[in-house]
Design an enzyme around this catalytic site. Sequence first.
Site, PDB file in Angstrom:
ATOM      1  N   LYS A   1       0.812  -1.222   0.000  1.00  0.00           N
ATOM      2  CA  LYS A   1       0.000   0.000   0.000  1.00  0.00           C
ATOM      3  C   LYS A   1       0.841   1.267   0.000  1.00  0.00           C
ATOM      4  CE  LYS A   1      -4.390  -1.946   1.301  1.00  0.00           C
ATOM      5  NZ  LYS A   1      -5.384  -2.248   2.321  1.00  0.00           N
TER       6      LYS A   1
ATOM      7  N   ARG B   1      -3.286 -10.401   4.506  1.00  0.00           N
ATOM      8  CA  ARG B   1      -3.740 -10.360   3.106  1.00  0.00           C
ATOM      9  C   ARG B   1      -2.608  -9.755   2.280  1.00  0.00           C
ATOM     10  NH1 ARG B   1      -6.105  -6.723  -0.273  1.00  0.00           N
ATOM     11  NH2 ARG B   1      -7.715  -7.484  -1.676  1.00  0.00           N
TER      12      ARG B   1
HETATM   13  N1  HH2 Z   1      -7.454  -3.891   1.029  1.00  0.00           N
HETATM   14  C1  HH2 Z   1      -7.853  -3.844  -0.267  1.00  0.00           C
HETATM   15  C2  HH2 Z   1      -8.935  -4.630  -0.709  1.00  0.00           C
HETATM   16  N2  HH2 Z   1      -9.580  -5.455   0.153  1.00  0.00           N
HETATM   17  N3  HH2 Z   1      -9.830  -6.364   2.319  1.00  0.00           N
HETATM   18  C3  HH2 Z   1      -9.465  -6.411   3.599  1.00  0.00           C
HETATM   19  N4  HH2 Z   1     -10.106  -7.221   4.455  1.00  0.00           N
HETATM   20  N5  HH2 Z   1      -8.423  -5.658   4.086  1.00  0.00           N
HETATM   21  C4  HH2 Z   1      -7.735  -4.805   3.283  1.00  0.00           C
HETATM   22  O1  HH2 Z   1      -6.806  -4.112   3.779  1.00  0.00           O
HETATM   23  C5  HH2 Z   1      -8.104  -4.718   1.894  1.00  0.00           C
HETATM   24  C6  HH2 Z   1      -9.186  -5.521   1.448  1.00  0.00           C
HETATM   25  C7  HH2 Z   1      -7.154  -2.951  -1.226  1.00  0.00           C
HETATM   26  O2  HH2 Z   1      -6.052  -3.550  -1.799  1.00  0.00           O
HETATM   27  P1  HH2 Z   1      -6.055  -4.338  -3.208  1.00  0.00           P
HETATM   28  O3  HH2 Z   1      -7.094  -5.394  -3.271  1.00  0.00           O
HETATM   29  O4  HH2 Z   1      -4.683  -4.844  -3.410  1.00  0.00           O
HETATM   30  O5  HH2 Z   1      -6.338  -3.227  -4.290  1.00  0.00           O
HETATM   31  P2  HH2 Z   1      -7.672  -2.690  -4.978  1.00  0.00           P
HETATM   32  O6  HH2 Z   1      -8.650  -2.279  -3.943  1.00  0.00           O
HETATM   33  O7  HH2 Z   1      -7.188  -1.532  -5.815  1.00  0.00           O
HETATM   34  O8  HH2 Z   1      -8.248  -3.805  -5.814  1.00  0.00           O
END
Ligand code: HH2
Length: 288
Positions: A232, A267
């Site tokens: 992040k 995650r």
């Molecule tokens: N962060 C993201 C998405 N889902 N779920 C949980 N439980 N905790 C988190 O910190 C979290 C999450 C955001 O990251 P990412 O999926 O890598 O990116 P994007 O939202 O751009 O798809």
Amino acid sequence: MDEDKGQRTGEAIGAGDLITGPGPVLMGILNVTPDSFSDGGDFLDPERAAARAVSMLDEGAHVIDIGGESTRPGSDPVSPEEEIDRVVPVMRAILAERRDAVISVDTYRATTAEAAIEAGAAIVNDVTALRGDERMVSVVAETGCPVILMHMQDEPKTMQQQPHYEDVVREVRDFLEERADHAVSAGVLPENIILDPGIGFGKTVDHNLTLLRSLDAIVQLGFPVLVGASRKRFIGSITGVGEARERVFGTVATTVMAYERGATLFRVHDVHANREALTMAGAILAAE
Ligand code: HH2
């Protein structure tokens, strides 16, 4: 640390056993989206997505978390139909390769969760902590799926404009406690609840750092705690690494610190690096 976790040669490990077990659980991230901040556009093709999931399982992921809508700051929602069309074929392709894979669906929509559970998802990852769709709590209660309740201030479109807290740790902890109470009063089993401080969701760099440092305040609520700090932006702000894919070392530091403070689910995009770091951290914590 439970060394047997993730060894897929014996009996399949259920989602419930995983989250209540003593050892760390790695959740490999699979974004089936064109616009996710780190892997957007990489895995829109189900076969390619399934291959990525299988390689994360081979690297030691216990769960694959599949999302069909980006929640990065400034992102726009997609339709429920589009979300289901992205997520379900990928889940089917993964389960065709690995029948015992534990899949979590990253959605706040009840219809998407239902379609995913029907196709074999075992965990619901709801970044709105059951506030995004009033029907979600009954889907979770009725199916008996473990659910991740995450803290977010505001909503993805605007959440990074002006995050504000009087006391970020107290407010996030109180919010998660209230959401867990709400879930339990609607029939969700307490042992199916996982809490997540929502790193990066309506938080400044300092808010994220303070939450990670004080994670034990959330662990004290008595539920397993998940941390999603992988790659992040706040990691880039601290380390100076601009490219999201290259924020592996900074991510590993968050994983180890959070584990030491009592988080048990992580995650992550980079499964191998985080697994090795957790193995080492676990050995140090277990030393006499
Ligand atoms: N962060 C993201 C998405 N889902 N779920 C949980 N439980 N905790 C988190 O910190 C979290 C999450 C955001 O990251 P990412 O999926 O890598 O990116 P994007 O939202 O751009 O798809």
